[in-house]
Scaffold this active site. Sequence first.
Site, PDB file in Angstrom:
ATOM      1  N   LYS A 122       6.578   0.390   3.450  1.00 40.94           N
ATOM      2  CA  LYS A 122       7.110  -0.937   3.104  1.00 40.94           C
ATOM      3  C   LYS A 122       8.583  -0.841   2.671  1.00 40.94           C
ATOM      4  O   LYS A 122       9.435  -1.577   3.157  1.00 40.94           O
ATOM      5  CB  LYS A 122       6.280  -1.570   1.954  1.00 40.94           C
ATOM      6  CG  LYS A 122       4.804  -1.732   2.306  1.00 40.94           C
ATOM      7  CD  LYS A 122       4.022  -2.381   1.177  1.00 40.94           C
ATOM      8  CE  LYS A 122       3.907  -1.552  -0.096  1.00 40.94           C
ATOM      9  NZ  LYS A 122       3.144  -0.291   0.061  1.00 40.94           N
ATOM     10  N   ARG A 172      -4.348   5.185  -6.310  1.00 42.87           N
ATOM     11  CA  ARG A 172      -3.611   4.042  -5.749  1.00 42.87           C
ATOM     12  C   ARG A 172      -4.212   3.618  -4.409  1.00 42.87           C
ATOM     13  O   ARG A 172      -4.284   2.429  -4.104  1.00 42.87           O
ATOM     14  CB  ARG A 172      -2.131   4.414  -5.566  1.00 42.87           C
ATOM     15  CG  ARG A 172      -1.381   4.486  -6.897  1.00 42.87           C
ATOM     16  CD  ARG A 172      -0.066   5.232  -6.779  1.00 42.87           C
ATOM     17  NE  ARG A 172       0.859   4.654  -5.848  1.00 42.87           N
ATOM     18  CZ  ARG A 172       1.837   5.334  -5.251  1.00 42.87           C
ATOM     19  NH1 ARG A 172       2.002   6.632  -5.498  1.00 42.87           N
ATOM     20  NH2 ARG A 172       2.646   4.740  -4.429  1.00 42.87           N
TER      21      ARG A 172
END
Length: 220
Positions: free
Chosen positions: A16, A174
């Site tokens: 990202k 995560r």
Amino acid sequence: MAVRAMVLLGAPGAGKGTMAEVVKAAMPVTHIATGDMLRDEIRAASALGQEADGYMRQGRLVPDDLIVRMVMRRVDQGAPDARYMFDGFPRTRPQADLLDRHFQERGAQLALVVLLEVTRDICLDRLTGRRVCRKCGANFHVRNIPPLVAGVCDQCGGELYQRPDDMPETIERRLEVFKEQTAGLIDYYSDKGLLVRVDSSRHRDETVPDLMQAIADRHF
Ligand code: AP5
């Protein structure tokens, strides 16, 4: 013209931040990366930073109300015709609902949500090999996107470091959190006709044309 926005959605390590840099260089867009904003707050030792630090070190999400307030404050400070690129936001259904409500109230439009698709093994490899510049925040990877001189930023000469949440156990956590709390947004945005999938498992330079095409197709 009203405010318009796009979202970069993807697992930790999907690329990202890397793709956001490319888009920023190609068009005038304000990049809102919640992870970067939180790391700035931690460096400034603000109340928000102190609260966020514990969650981030453990690989858990920071509470929705803190995140949404932080993002919306930023959006409300911008020009009435600004274009925003959200990176790492929204990350939960409540965040997505609050974003929708906020945008509806202001006549703003979410133009597209790009899902950067990668496998879990690629995420693990990218995150363990990631190195970030302490000074300018530029991103490298020890093998895939190496700096010219090991440990030194190509752009500003700053020192490269490993993020504290890029340790193997925290990465695992995560990735779990993404599956449990964020992956549901894929169906949510797909049902709204906003989702575009981009194969982000390829090298950065092969991924970029598909991303830019998706952005052009949606007239963002
Ligand atoms: P955040 O900083 O947003 O981390 P993340 O989403 O886990 O994403 P990353 O930054 O780790 O990965 P990326 O997809 O940007 O990949 P990158 O481009 O760097 O969030 C951190 C924490 O903050 C969260 O855990 C949470 O606690 C909190 N937080 C943030 N937002 C929140 C929210 N909305 N709600 C609640 N909490 C929130 O790439 C990774 C590596 O791969 C780099 O080394 C790069 O050089 C390399 N690479 C990238 N693309 C390629 C490619 N195509 N080919 C080869 N190598 C590549």
